[in-house]
Design a protein around this motif. Structure first.
Motif, PDB file in Angstrom:
ATOM      1  N   PHE A 185       0.835  -1.196   0.000  1.00 38.91           N
ATOM      2  CA  PHE A 185       0.000   0.000   0.000  1.00 38.91           C
ATOM      3  C   PHE A 185       0.879   1.259   0.000  1.00 38.91           C
ATOM      4  O   PHE A 185       0.580   2.245  -0.677  1.00 38.91           O
ATOM      5  N   ALA A 186       1.982   1.217   0.771  1.00 40.43           N
ATOM      6  CA  ALA A 186       2.867   2.382   0.891  1.00 40.43           C
ATOM      7  C   ALA A 186       3.493   2.749  -0.450  1.00 40.43           C
ATOM      8  O   ALA A 186       3.631   3.934  -0.776  1.00 40.43           O
ATOM      9  N   VAL A 187       3.861   1.739  -1.230  1.00 46.47           N
ATOM     10  CA  VAL A 187       4.470   2.009  -2.544  1.00 46.47           C
ATOM     11  C   VAL A 187       3.494   2.763  -3.444  1.00 46.47           C
ATOM     12  O   VAL A 187       3.903   3.618  -4.247  1.00 46.47           O
ATOM     13  N   GLU A 188       2.207   2.473  -3.286  1.00 44.36           N
ATOM     14  CA  GLU A 188       1.198   3.150  -4.098  1.00 44.36           C
ATOM     15  C   GLU A 188       1.069   4.635  -3.755  1.00 44.36           C
ATOM     16  O   GLU A 188       0.456   5.400  -4.495  1.00 44.36           O
ATOM     17  N   LEU A 189       1.644   5.044  -2.619  1.00 47.99           N
ATOM     18  CA  LEU A 189       1.560   6.445  -2.196  1.00 47.99           C
ATOM     19  C   LEU A 189       2.658   7.316  -2.807  1.00 47.99           C
ATOM     20  O   LEU A 189       2.684   8.528  -2.582  1.00 47.99           O
TER      21      LEU A 189
END
Length: 471
Positions: free
Chosen positions: A51-55
């Motif tokens: 999820f963090a990479v998508e930010l």
């Protein structure tokens, strides 16, 4: 008449007490929010890495907002600085001293990285798999321009494209030409200078508004970096990372600190405290470019003349990359050791001198250290390209130390060159660093006092030969 005077006195007495307090409170909360956002970003990156990479686009978007302000700020600063200087030779002297200093400091940074890299030998014992080799070769696709293409790239296709292309050196060239042209126009150019000054105020006000998005940008950038690298990459390459961090720390707080103390008589901790918010911004975005506009504003507020700031800071961002020099030195030695082909001193020095030149081709590109290293190795020692994949996982973490060191080197360089050229107001420097003249976080300019050209006129007077015209 007494009534008018009393009214003015009442306004003058009340406004300094109310406005500055509001500015301090608001920006204080803003940077507390940035710190909280960084901590949350790390937590999200570790807890939910996918999820963090998508930010990542959030952080990229904030950095792009800052980048869009760089060209107009550089243009206005240089035009106002040079346009108000009567003797063009003084601008050339500042540029010559700056380039000479940048070259010397780059060699010093390379030398320090060389010594530490040979002592640590961090790459010994690592294995280079086929997957690692593929990742390494993929980086060569982003190879930096060679020196000839870099030099030709300084010339924009049109005057307007210098502002739309995002190339700092192209903007610098156009601004220099415009500044010298206004200088030659004399009094006829004063209305244009005043117009540019109003544009500068507008641009800095927009930048101050953009800064309120810093917590959101910091959260997205840090979360993406933590999520993409993870703890495994940090553990396996901890020696290289820690060695690089320590080397950068020693360079800044021994080499740069000694120069700042000897040449300018300033304490580096006091100086960096003044730039604390800029360091925090760089730490949260991994980009020294995010702090470039604020560095220009703060150096002018500190008491360095506009010509020195306008030439030294933009040029330094392309030619004074101390952190990048250290990174390429240690990364080259790390890769050579990991490949089982350690280089002798006779092989190291030519490679590093080549990388010193090659790094200028990727100047100003966020995160360009890895691409520069890949391109340099491909041209000079192709066998080592296979090992670049070993450091891809931690490159983003190392880019933060690169960016912080590059920024520190350019901030110190601005003060040193201002001192050498006698284009710095030492009385004002002491007042600013003592907190007696707080920086205006709302406008990033000293509104309500002298005009920009008048500030330029006052600073060099103590050198005895700086003759500047008032706008």
């Amino acid at each position: 008449m007494p009534t008018k005077t009393s009214r003015r006195a009442a306004v003058a007495a009340s406004s300094p007490e109310t406005a500055p307090r509001a500015k301090r409170d608001r920006t204080h909360y803003l940077y507390i929010a940035v710190i909280i956002a960084v901590a949350l970003g790390v937590a999200v990156g570790l807890a939910a890495p996918d999820f963090a990479v998508e930010l990542k686009p959030i952080g990229t978007g904030f950095v792009n907002l800052i980048k869009m302000m760089i060209s107009p700020i550089i243009f206005c600063t240089i035009v106002l600085g040079i346009g108000s200087v009567r003797k063009a030779a003084k601008v050339g002297a500042v540029g010559g001293i700056a380039l000479a200093y940048f070259t010397v400091m780059s060699l010093v940074a390379l030398g320090i990285g060389l010594v530490v890299g040979n002592i640590l030998e961090p790459g010994t014992g690592l294995a280079v798999t086929d997957a690692v080799k593929d990742v390494g070769h993929a980086q060569v696709d982003a190879e930096a321009k060679d020196t000839t293409e870099f030099l030709l790239g300084i010339i924009p296709t049109t005057i307007v494209s210098a502002f739309t292309g995002g190339e700092v050196l192209q903007t610098l060239l156009v601004a220099l030409l415009a500044g010298f042209a206004l200088q030659a126009m004399g009094q006829a150019g004063q209305p244009i200078l005043r117009g540019v000054e109003h544009i500068q105020r507008l641009v800095f006000r927009i930048l101050a508004m953009v800064m309120w998005a810093a917590p959101i940008g910091a959260f997205g950038a840090i979360a993406a970096v933590t999520g993409s690298a993870g703890l495994d990459a940090l553990k396996s390459l901890a020696v290289l990372m820690l060695g690089f961090y320590v080397t950068c720390f020693l360079f800044v707080f021994i080499v740069l600190a000694a120069l700042l103390r000897v040449v300018s008589g300033l304490n580096i901790f006091t100086f960096f405290k003044y730039l604390g918010r800029e360091f925090l911004l760089i730490l949260s975005t991994s980009s020294s470019e995010s702090a470039l506009p604020r560095l220009i504003a703060k150096m002018e507020h500190l008491g360095v003349s506009k010509p020195v700031v306008g030439i030294t800071v933009p040029t330094g961002y392309s030619f004074n990359l101390d952190g990048t020099m250290i990174y390429m030195t240690m990364a080259s030695l790390f890769i050579a050791d990991a490949m089982g082909t350690p280089m002798s001193i006779g092989e190291q020095i030519p490679l590093l001198l080549f990388l010193l030149v090659a790094s200028k081709g990727a100047a100003g590109v966020t995160g360009a250290g890895l691409a520069t290293l890949a391109g340099g190795l491909q041209s000079h020692k192709p066998a080592l390209v296979d090992g670049i994949g070993l450091i891809v996982g931690i490159d983003r973490f190392m880019s933060e130390a690169r960016a912080l060191t590059n920024f520190a080197g350019n901030a110190v360089a601005t003060v040193l060159i201002g001192t050498w050229t006698k284009e710095i107001d030492r009385g004002r420097v002491d007042q600013v660093l003592a907190g007696q003249l707080p920086f205006d976080e709302k406008t990033l300019l000293d509104d309500g006092h002298e005009t920009s050209a008048e500030v330029s006129a006052e600073v060099p007077e103590q050198g005895g030969e700086k003759e500047l015209a008032k706008a």
